[in-house]
Write an enzyme that holds these catalytic residues in place. Structure first.
Site, PDB file in Angstrom:
ATOM      1  N   LYS A  83     -12.007  -3.308  -8.633  1.00  0.00           N
ATOM      2  CA  LYS A  83     -11.083  -2.210  -8.337  1.00  0.00           C
ATOM      3  C   LYS A  83     -10.622  -1.591  -9.653  1.00  0.00           C
ATOM      4  O   LYS A  83     -10.144  -2.281 -10.559  1.00  0.00           O
ATOM      5  CB  LYS A  83      -9.870  -2.770  -7.586  1.00  0.00           C
TER       6      LYS A  83
HETATM    7  C1  E4P Z   1      -5.416  -0.371  -1.536  1.00  0.00           C
HETATM    8  O1  E4P Z   1      -6.403  -0.940  -1.901  1.00  0.00           O
HETATM    9  C2  E4P Z   1      -4.050  -0.765  -1.879  1.00  0.00           C
HETATM   10  O2  E4P Z   1      -4.034  -2.154  -2.137  1.00  0.00           O
HETATM   11  C3  E4P Z   1      -3.056  -0.537  -0.790  1.00  0.00           C
HETATM   12  O3  E4P Z   1      -3.623   0.039   0.349  1.00  0.00           O
HETATM   13  C4  E4P Z   1      -1.772   0.073  -1.251  1.00  0.00           C
HETATM   14  O4  E4P Z   1      -0.922   0.198  -0.156  1.00  0.00           O
HETATM   15  P1  E4P Z   1       0.662   0.386  -0.267  1.00  0.00           P
HETATM   16  O5  E4P Z   1       0.934   1.840  -0.505  1.00  0.00           O
HETATM   17  O6  E4P Z   1       1.167  -0.059   1.059  1.00  0.00           O
HETATM   18  O7  E4P Z   1       1.130  -0.483  -1.413  1.00  0.00           O
END
Ligand code: E4P
Length: 223
Positions: A83
């Site tokens: 990521k």
């Molecule tokens: C995506 O990979 C992120 O980990 C995640 O969806 C972020 O979500 P949030 O806005 O609820 O923190």
């Protein structure tokens, strides 16, 4: 549509796996910080538990460091996706990693232009954060529709991973748009099961079945 769980919690991952709906997992530094185990323990357990892709987030904005971190994540398993934040150094790293055969998930994507750059860098998946856009009064789902429409004529291989999901309607809307993947918190997965008419109907069926059993018992006593 593939269902990913957005969590680093082992119990939640095991439960989703037992239900039979788990296609992958996404983690991030915030989710890792919520757990007791070390990042190494979590990454190794999660990638061995899950058959599908497991996203592990890099924590640098320097291309060489991102590449090194990404390469080191591959020790956790072949299903690891690296990521990388949607920044200029990040996308340079994505190009290098993808060219070497390592799958990347370009995270923190909030606009179609950013999503377009992620596709041109060769990312395997791009993660637009719809809930965080909704939070600031922008239409997160409209971004998903725009990215899908924009990728289509060019045949980009990058998959749209709908992220920052807040409730089941997000899942339904993403599915109606034909988004290939959605990653949701465990809480949203649980909410998807809920319907008051199911609870009322089930309670009624159980009660009526008890009366059927009573009748059967009375008949057998009478015999
Ligand atoms: C995506 O990979 C992120 O980990 C995640 O969806 C972020 O979500 P949030 O806005 O609820 O923190």
């Amino acid at each position: 549509m593939k269902f990913f769980l957005d969590t680093a919690n082992i119990d939640q991952i095991k439960d989703a796996k037992d239900i039979g709906v788990l296609d992958g997992v996404t983690t991030n530094p915030t989710l890792i910080a919520m757990e007791r185990e070390s990042p190494e323990e979590l990454y190794s357990t999660i990638s061995s538990l899950v058959q599908g892709p497991v996203s592990i987030e890099t924590v640098s904005n320097v291309t060489d460091e991102i590449v090194k971190q990404g390469q080191s994540f591959m020790k956790y398993g072949k299903n690891v996706y690296v990521k990388v934040a949607n920044t200029k150094p990040g996308l340079k790293a994505v190009k290098i990693l993808e060219d070497s055969g390592i799958h990347c998930n370009v995270t923190l994507t909030f606009s179609s232009s950013q999503a377009f750059l992620a596709a041109k860098a060769g990312a395997t998946v791009v993660s637009p954060f719809i809930g965080r856009l909704d939070d600031i009064s922008q239409d997160g789902m409209a971004l998903i529709a725009e990215i899908l429409a924009m990728y289509k004529p060019y045949g980009y291989k990058t998959s749209v991973l709908v992220s920052s999901i807040r409730h089941p309607i997000h899942i339904v809307q993403a599915a109606k748009l034909g988004a290939p993947i959605a990653t949701m918190p465990y809480k949203v997965l649980e909410m998807m099961f809920k319907h008051p008419l199911t609870d009322i109907g089930f309670a009624r069926f159980m009660k009526d079945w008890d009366s059927v059993k009573d009748k059967i018992e009375q008949k057998s006593i009478a015999r």
